[in-house]
Design a protein around this motif. Structure first.
Motif, mmCIF file in Angstrom:
data_model
loop_
_atom_site.group_PDB
_atom_site.id
_atom_site.type_symbol
_atom_site.label_atom_id
_atom_site.label_comp_id
_atom_site.label_asym_id
_atom_site.label_seq_id
_atom_site.Cartn_x
_atom_site.Cartn_y
_atom_site.Cartn_z
ATOM 1 N N GLU A 61 13.857 -55.757 -13.064
ATOM 2 C CA GLU A 61 13.736 -56.955 -14.116
ATOM 3 C C GLU A 61 14.458 -56.639 -15.140
ATOM 4 O OE1 GLU A 61 12.597 -59.888 -14.175
ATOM 5 O OE2 GLU A 61 11.830 -60.155 -12.364
ATOM 6 N N VAL A 62 14.397 -55.300 -15.997
ATOM 7 C CA VAL A 62 14.508 -54.894 -17.144
ATOM 8 C C VAL A 62 16.240 -54.179 -17.296
ATOM 9 C CG1 VAL A 62 12.330 -54.677 -18.213
ATOM 10 C CG2 VAL A 62 13.326 -52.780 -17.191
ATOM 11 N N GLY A 63 16.613 -53.678 -16.169
ATOM 12 C CA GLY A 63 17.818 -53.119 -15.965
ATOM 13 C C GLY A 63 17.842 -51.860 -16.202
ATOM 14 N N LEU A 64 16.811 -51.224 -15.766
ATOM 15 C CA LEU A 64 16.659 -49.776 -15.884
ATOM 16 C C LEU A 64 16.961 -48.826 -14.603
ATOM 17 C CD1 LEU A 64 13.791 -49.119 -18.528
ATOM 18 C CD2 LEU A 64 16.389 -48.655 -18.760
ATOM 19 N N GLU A 65 17.089 -47.642 -14.367
ATOM 20 C CA GLU A 65 17.434 -46.928 -13.544
ATOM 21 C C GLU A 65 16.202 -45.787 -13.539
ATOM 22 O OE1 GLU A 65 19.150 -47.129 -10.972
ATOM 23 O OE2 GLU A 65 20.428 -48.569 -11.566
ATOM 24 N N THR A 66 15.470 -45.578 -12.432
ATOM 25 C CA THR A 66 14.165 -44.966 -12.274
ATOM 26 C C THR A 66 14.837 -43.352 -12.618
ATOM 27 O OG1 THR A 66 13.234 -46.112 -10.816
ATOM 28 C CG2 THR A 66 12.362 -43.961 -11.174
ATOM 29 N N ALA A 67 15.830 -42.899 -12.197
ATOM 30 C CA ALA A 67 16.408 -41.580 -12.736
ATOM 31 C C ALA A 67 16.608 -41.328 -14.052
ATOM 32 C CB ALA A 67 17.404 -41.506 -11.785
ATOM 33 N N ASP A 68 16.828 -42.586 -14.741
ATOM 34 C CA ASP A 68 17.211 -42.285 -16.193
ATOM 35 C C ASP A 68 16.044 -42.167 -16.941
ATOM 36 O OD1 ASP A 68 19.780 -42.805 -15.753
ATOM 37 O OD2 ASP A 68 19.792 -44.916 -16.160
ATOM 38 N N VAL A 69 14.752 -42.301 -16.340
ATOM 39 C CA VAL A 69 13.546 -42.229 -17.203
ATOM 40 C C VAL A 69 13.004 -40.892 -17.384
ATOM 41 C CG1 VAL A 69 11.054 -43.151 -17.389
ATOM 42 C CG2 VAL A 69 12.892 -44.510 -16.889
ATOM 43 N N PRO A 70 12.659 -40.168 -18.512
ATOM 44 C CA PRO A 70 12.305 -38.927 -18.423
ATOM 45 C C PRO A 70 10.895 -38.508 -17.812
ATOM 46 C CG PRO A 70 11.881 -39.903 -20.625
ATOM 47 C CD PRO A 70 12.753 -40.972 -19.754
ATOM 48 N N LYS A 71 10.433 -37.542 -17.348
ATOM 49 C CA LYS A 71 9.210 -37.386 -16.661
ATOM 50 C C LYS A 71 8.317 -36.761 -17.327
ATOM 51 C CE LYS A 71 11.871 -36.040 -12.400
ATOM 52 N NZ LYS A 71 12.264 -35.200 -11.264
ATOM 53 N N SER A 72 7.080 -37.328 -17.276
ATOM 54 C CA SER A 72 5.638 -36.690 -17.848
ATOM 55 C C SER A 72 5.694 -36.733 -19.307
ATOM 56 C CB SER A 72 5.133 -35.685 -16.971
ATOM 57 O OG SER A 72 5.272 -35.663 -15.600
ATOM 58 N N THR A 73 6.188 -37.611 -19.871
ATOM 59 C CA THR A 73 6.062 -37.434 -21.482
ATOM 60 C C THR A 73 4.679 -38.214 -21.875
ATOM 61 O OG1 THR A 73 7.108 -39.684 -21.847
ATOM 62 C CG2 THR A 73 8.631 -37.361 -21.962
ATOM 63 N N GLY A 74 4.258 -39.151 -20.963
ATOM 64 C CA GLY A 74 2.942 -39.730 -21.358
ATOM 65 C C GLY A 74 3.029 -40.596 -22.710
ATOM 66 N N THR A 75 4.190 -41.228 -23.061
ATOM 67 C CA THR A 75 4.138 -41.968 -24.108
ATOM 68 C C THR A 75 3.455 -42.881 -24.395
ATOM 69 O OG1 THR A 75 6.780 -41.299 -24.212
ATOM 70 C CG2 THR A 75 5.983 -43.336 -25.777
ATOM 71 N N LEU A 76 3.409 -43.975 -23.228
ATOM 72 C CA LEU A 76 2.548 -45.064 -23.355
ATOM 73 C C LEU A 76 0.820 -44.912 -23.508
ATOM 74 C CD1 LEU A 76 2.738 -48.291 -23.071
ATOM 75 C CD2 LEU A 76 2.140 -48.031 -20.608
ATOM 76 N N GLU A 77 0.346 -43.531 -22.946
ATOM 77 C CA GLU A 77 -1.067 -43.143 -23.116
ATOM 78 C C GLU A 77 -1.138 -42.708 -24.556
ATOM 79 O OE1 GLU A 77 1.023 -42.254 -20.528
ATOM 80 O OE2 GLU A 77 0.097 -41.918 -18.531
ATOM 81 N N LYS A 78 -0.390 -42.180 -25.215
ATOM 82 C CA LYS A 78 -0.448 -41.643 -26.279
ATOM 83 C C LYS A 78 -0.496 -42.662 -27.399
ATOM 84 C CE LYS A 78 2.001 -37.165 -25.366
ATOM 85 N NZ LYS A 78 3.280 -36.263 -25.759
ATOM 86 N N LYS A 79 0.504 -43.691 -27.200
ATOM 87 C CA LYS A 79 0.562 -44.640 -28.112
ATOM 88 C C LYS A 79 -0.892 -45.712 -27.960
ATOM 89 C CE LYS A 79 4.895 -44.507 -29.785
ATOM 90 N NZ LYS A 79 4.956 -44.279 -31.110
ATOM 91 N N TRP A 80 -1.245 -45.691 -26.831
ATOM 92 C CA TRP A 80 -2.697 -46.639 -26.721
ATOM 93 C C TRP A 80 -3.636 -45.833 -27.141
ATOM 94 C CZ3 TRP A 80 -3.552 -51.232 -25.180
ATOM 95 C CH2 TRP A 80 -4.985 -51.527 -24.914
#
Length: 470
Positions: A61-80
């Protein structure tokens, strides 16, 4: 569209109505959207097998490749979790603000304090300043020359040789505002009893009245009083109504001003022959005392404009005078008073009676006590009605620059050019506490809050120190 993306787009946009149509204005920039998409995809990808299909669908949907996403940074949990913490903090601040607003609404100014606010035990028998200082306030570019505290709230006001007035939170030590208007060094600061007006005087030959009322978010100068021909060195409001202001000057005069208009009502010229440096007034306004370079203390009858008493015990310049705070009863041992006063050689000139000072309370004669400090390194306690010197304290090693009564009525506080602050027990006629190195240089100013347990001192070293009384 993928449901998650649709939901996010709805939450990151607001609708602005126009006459023709509704325009959707995004709240996130393109970069912020891209970072958010990466964080969501990371969360879905690392969330287990149950979310793997959702992660693939979202990536398409958003035009991203899964391989381009960094591993285990936990960004969303930290923001929340950060949002949750901030929400809790906001709720706590809103509660504190509501409580403060309610306190201000229920408070009522009164000549002897504030109704609706529980006072702290500043005047407790053993509530004396202790080292070390709890706050050190820095901000003036010149030596600190004068200090005063608000009669109700935790507000400290300082004046300096840099010609500015600064306000500070007395408890936290946080700087608040700078009041500018004087063009030379400040000499004296004083609040009226309600705390709605602050008076300041300076070497620029002017007196200024500042608005500290409840509606004044930023204190403004209400009026400027001029009339003295030289340095103005002392100010006091004249109780109990505080409708008049008294000033003294190097021009050897004492002037009485009408606060509401700024008019000079009377000039007293008969008492001093040299620079008048300091003033003090009794709580009922019946007694006004002045001291200065001629080494005398003059007690004035304001109704006639002539001196009632002239006290001549000091052998050098009189730097500071103080009557007890409002509602304070000085506790003096009669035996100590007799022994201390037996050697007194004070020269007095008794020309007239002194207003209300001769009244009686429950059959007892009212005695008006006055404390003085001078360049002869002494602190003296006086009966301002009879002119008798009751006690002399000679513990300081240099000029005594400022004195005041403790709110309990049992002690006298003083600061000196010997860099110390001392506490004297009135009944026992001796020094009971010494803070030897209160400042690194001459200590020039002293004030004690009448409700809160704090003492503040100022120095030539440009620092203000706040001492807790306990």
């Amino acid at each position: 569209m993928f449901p998650i993306t649709e939901t996010l787009n709805k939450r990151t946009a607001t609708k602005v109505r126009s006459p023709d149509s509704a325009i959707r204005v995004p709240m996130l920039t393109e970069r912020q959207k891209a970072d958010l998409h990466v964080a969501i995809l990371e969360y879905l990808r690392d969330g287990g097998k149950g979310l793997a299909q959702s992660a693939e669908s979202f990536a398409r949907e958003v035009g991203l490749e899964t391989a381009d996403v960094p591993k285990s940074t936990g960004t969303l949990e930290k923001k929340w979790t950060a949002v949750v913490r901030l929400q809790k903090k906001v709720m706590e601040l809103e509660e504190r603000l509501a409580n403060t607003e309610q306190e201000l609404k229920t408070s009522r100014f009164h000549p002897y304090g504030v109704v609706g606010v529980r006072p702290l035990a500043a005047g407790g028998a053993r509530n004396l300043p202790r080292a070390p200082a709890v706050q050190t306030l820095v901000g003036h570019r010149g030596g600190v020359t004068c200090l005063t505290t608000h009669p109700v709230f935790a507000l400290l006001v300082s004046g300096s040789e840099d010609s500015t007035i600064k306000t500070w939170d007395l408890e936290s030590g946080v700087y608040e505002k700078t009041l500018k208007g004087h063009t030379n060094g400040l000499q004296s600061l004083v609040f009226n009893r309600a705390g709605t007006l602050l008076a300041s005087c300076s070497s620029d030959l002017s007196i200024k009245i500042w608005d500290f009322g409840p509606s004044a978010t930023v204190p403004d100068c209400l009026r400027t009083l001029r009339g003295h021909d030289h340095n103005i060195s002392g100010l006091i409001f004249l109780g109990p109504s505080d409708a008049q202001l008294v000033s003294c000057s190097r021009d050897t005069t004492v002037k009485i001003w009408e606060v509401s208009t700024g008019y000079c009502l009377r000039t007293l010229t008969e008492g001093h022959t040299d620079w008048v440096r300091c003033l003090a007034a009794s709580e009922d306004g019946a007694l006004v005392a002045s001291g200065g370079n001629d080494q005398t203390i003059v007690v004035w009858n304001l109704s006639t404009g002539s001196p009632t008493l002239t006290l001549r015990e000091h052998t050098h310049v009189v730097e500071s005078l103080a009557f007890p705070p409002v509602g304070t009863e000085v506790k003096l041992d009669d035996k100590c008073s007799s022994s201390s006063s037996s050697s007194s050689s004070s020269t007095t000139t008794n020309t007239t009676t002194i207003g209300k000072a001769g009244n009686s309370i429950s059959g007892r004669a009212v005695r008006a006590y006055l404390v003085s400090g001078g360049r002869d390194k002494t602190v003296k306690l006086w009966d301002a009605v009879t002119g008798q010197c009751l006690s002399t304290f000679s513990d300081h090693d240099n000029w005594v620059r400022s004195v005041c009564f403790h709110p309990s009525g049992q002690y006298i506080l003083s600061v000196s050019d010997d860099r110390s602050m001392r506490v004297f027990d009135i009944a026992r006629a001796r020094c009971v506490r010494t803070i030897a190195d209160a400042h690194s240089q001459f200590v020039t100013a002293l004030t004690q809050h009448v409700v809160l347990p704090y003492v503040a001192t100022g120095s030539v070293d440009r620092e203000i120190k706040v001492w807790e009384c306990r």
